[in-house]
Design an enzyme around this catalytic site. Sequence first.
Site, PDB file in Angstrom:
ATOM      1  N   ASP A   1      55.823 -26.959  34.797  1.00 39.20           N
ATOM      2  CA  ASP A   1      55.357 -27.873  33.757  1.00 39.20           C
ATOM      3  C   ASP A   1      56.524 -28.220  32.847  1.00 39.20           C
ATOM      4  O   ASP A   1      57.301 -27.356  32.429  1.00 39.20           O
ATOM      5  CB  ASP A   1      54.229 -27.233  32.944  1.00 39.20           C
ATOM      6  CG  ASP A   1      53.664 -28.186  31.913  1.00 39.20           C
ATOM      7  OD1 ASP A   1      52.821 -29.010  32.302  1.00 39.20           O
ATOM      8  OD2 ASP A   1      54.081 -28.100  30.738  1.00 39.20           O
TER       9      ASP A   1
ATOM     10  N   GLU B   1      52.430 -34.058  34.170  1.00 33.38           N
ATOM     11  CA  GLU B   1      53.811 -33.586  34.141  1.00 33.38           C
ATOM     12  C   GLU B   1      53.977 -32.264  34.870  1.00 33.38           C
ATOM     13  O   GLU B   1      54.991 -31.576  34.703  1.00 33.38           O
ATOM     14  CB  GLU B   1      54.285 -33.446  32.689  1.00 33.38           C
ATOM     15  CG  GLU B   1      53.633 -32.346  31.888  1.00 33.38           C
ATOM     16  CD  GLU B   1      52.358 -32.800  31.185  1.00 33.38           C
ATOM     17  OE1 GLU B   1      51.960 -32.129  30.221  1.00 33.38           O
ATOM     18  OE2 GLU B   1      51.775 -33.823  31.591  1.00 33.38           O
TER      19      GLU B   1
END
Length: 677
Positions: free
Chosen positions: A545, A588
């Site tokens: 992440d 993301e």
Amino acid sequence: MGNTVQEILQRTGDKKRQGFWIRHSLLFVLLFVTYLGLLLEFPLQRKGLWFIFSITTIIVYSVFHILKKKKRYSVEFLFSIALFIAGAAQAFSLPWLKMAYFPFLIFLTAFYGRRTILALLLTIPFLELGNFLKGALPVEDVIFIVSLSVTVGISLLLKNMIRKDNVFESSLREIGVVSASDSEEEIKSFGDEKVISHYLESMFRPDDEIRDILMVAKNTVFADTVNLFTSSGGSLRLRSSTDESGAIIPSGSGLIDLCFHQRKSLISSDISEKKLEVGYLKGDKISSLVSAPVMDESFPLGVITADSARFHAFSSADKDILEMFSKQIVRILQRERVYPQIGRSYAKLEILNEESSKLLSSLNIDVIVQNLIDGAYRIAPSEIAFFMAKGDEFELIQQKGFQHQEKTVFVFKNTLLDNIVKEKKPYTLSDVRDYRTPIMPFKTVNTGSVVILPLLYEKDLLGIFALLSEKTNAFSPHQIELLKVLANQASTSIANARFHAEIERLAVTDGLTGLFNHRHFQERLAQEFNRLERFSDPISLLIIDIDHFKKINDTYGHPVGDAVLKGIAEKIKKTIRNIDVPARYGGEEFAVILPGTDENGAMNMAERLRKAMGTTKFASEKSAFNITVSIGVSTFTKEIRSKEELVETADKALYHAKRNGRNQSILWSDIKNPVSQ
């Protein structure tokens, strides 16, 4: 006629004509004696003698009619068989044997013309002449003969209707009204040679067409017979005639021979008086003759003749008409010469059909190219190579007959192949022994001729297909055309394979980053867990992440945020191994499946990725910046029993990393067992 013609042709009483009449008379006597024996009831009184005569008659006539494959004596031969049936019925007192006439005559309608059958039918009542002379002809025999006549008439009518239907259907197909798929026989496999042969024969019957023309010519010029003689071995032989008795015998010289060699039409109106030799014998007298050469441009193919027993039967107008029919016959003979060429081409066409089908059966480019080379080799055995276009370079995908090449990627500059790349046109060179420019980008020896074909799809060059032979003039025009068709089919198949591969790639790929999408990630993870049932190799999972990604979007804008996602994806692809599976997990977040990797290996890979991403610079209009990532790591153990648990534990490790400072890699087992840290 001039002296030369008379000197050559005055031979009415020569040995050939005398032999013809003597042989004909002897055969008639033999048949008449057999028939006379039937009238005198020899089958009943002297069975042995009569049956010997009957069988001898059948054998003699079969020799002249069947074994010599000549049409004359057809009625006499068939009548001799009918005599045998009548004699057997009389000898054994079995009148019902005469019922054999029905299948006998019906069977004959399939092989003989209407005139022959009707002539034979007229002879049947004469077999009962003995009973009629004795006044003992019963009503049943009269009914029998009438029924037989009706049956034969119906058989001839049906035969004529079938023949007309076949001719009509062939004509429709020839002009394209009826397609080949309209009949059951013609939708069979192209590879069935009998079907193809039958189809071609049904489309073109030269003997029937020639005979039809002769019959029209006969009725037009009011001739007794019209004949076509064709050249064979330096002499004229009878090809077709309107005389069904088969009594036309070429004599090897005469008026028709003169017409053939002088290549000029002629008319003779007083043949019998001047004792001119026509050039053939027939049973009836010939008083007038008109003949015209059958010319294929300046080359004579034969002679068409019309004769009559009448004096001065033909005029110059009849000669012009015969010349017109001669031109029609030339067209038929020209088409007839093409037919064997079609037969010789059939094997190559069959190969083309088979190999084209193979090209359509696969979406694998390697398989398509291999099938292309195999098919081309069957059409034209030679050395074959296929180069796939890759920008300005070309990769040797498959080859046959050449030595093994260590190098597989080539630039075609200063070779013949470079011309094909530039012009995108096929090249055929029948003799390259003195050709100075190299043919191929690697060394070849003893090349005599070449065929090089570009594989194009919508003006895009897909590849180059090259065939080389040691022989000069090794490739015929027919082979080259078949190779072009095969190459065109391969072009379409390769383009389809590429399109299909692109569709598959788009179906499993994230459009922005180029990594696998979430759905394909789940499928690959399931495949790896299925593999674990057979093998005991470890498997690990990373979930990555980007830290504070929302702040990047808010500060620099979404286009910069997209650039960051692409940069992270590229860094992942460059850092991981070929066997690892990278994917965009969502937003993301990214995921990497690490087959065959334990906890230590997974942590090492996670740290390599984290550090590589931390040193990557990203630019915006405002300033350059760095990013950091947090990574959760989980490895399959006995406690983790499914792919869902593996994802869940990696996600929990990621959450722990983000909650405890970010920019770090956390292993799930360290969270679960904090004492072991």
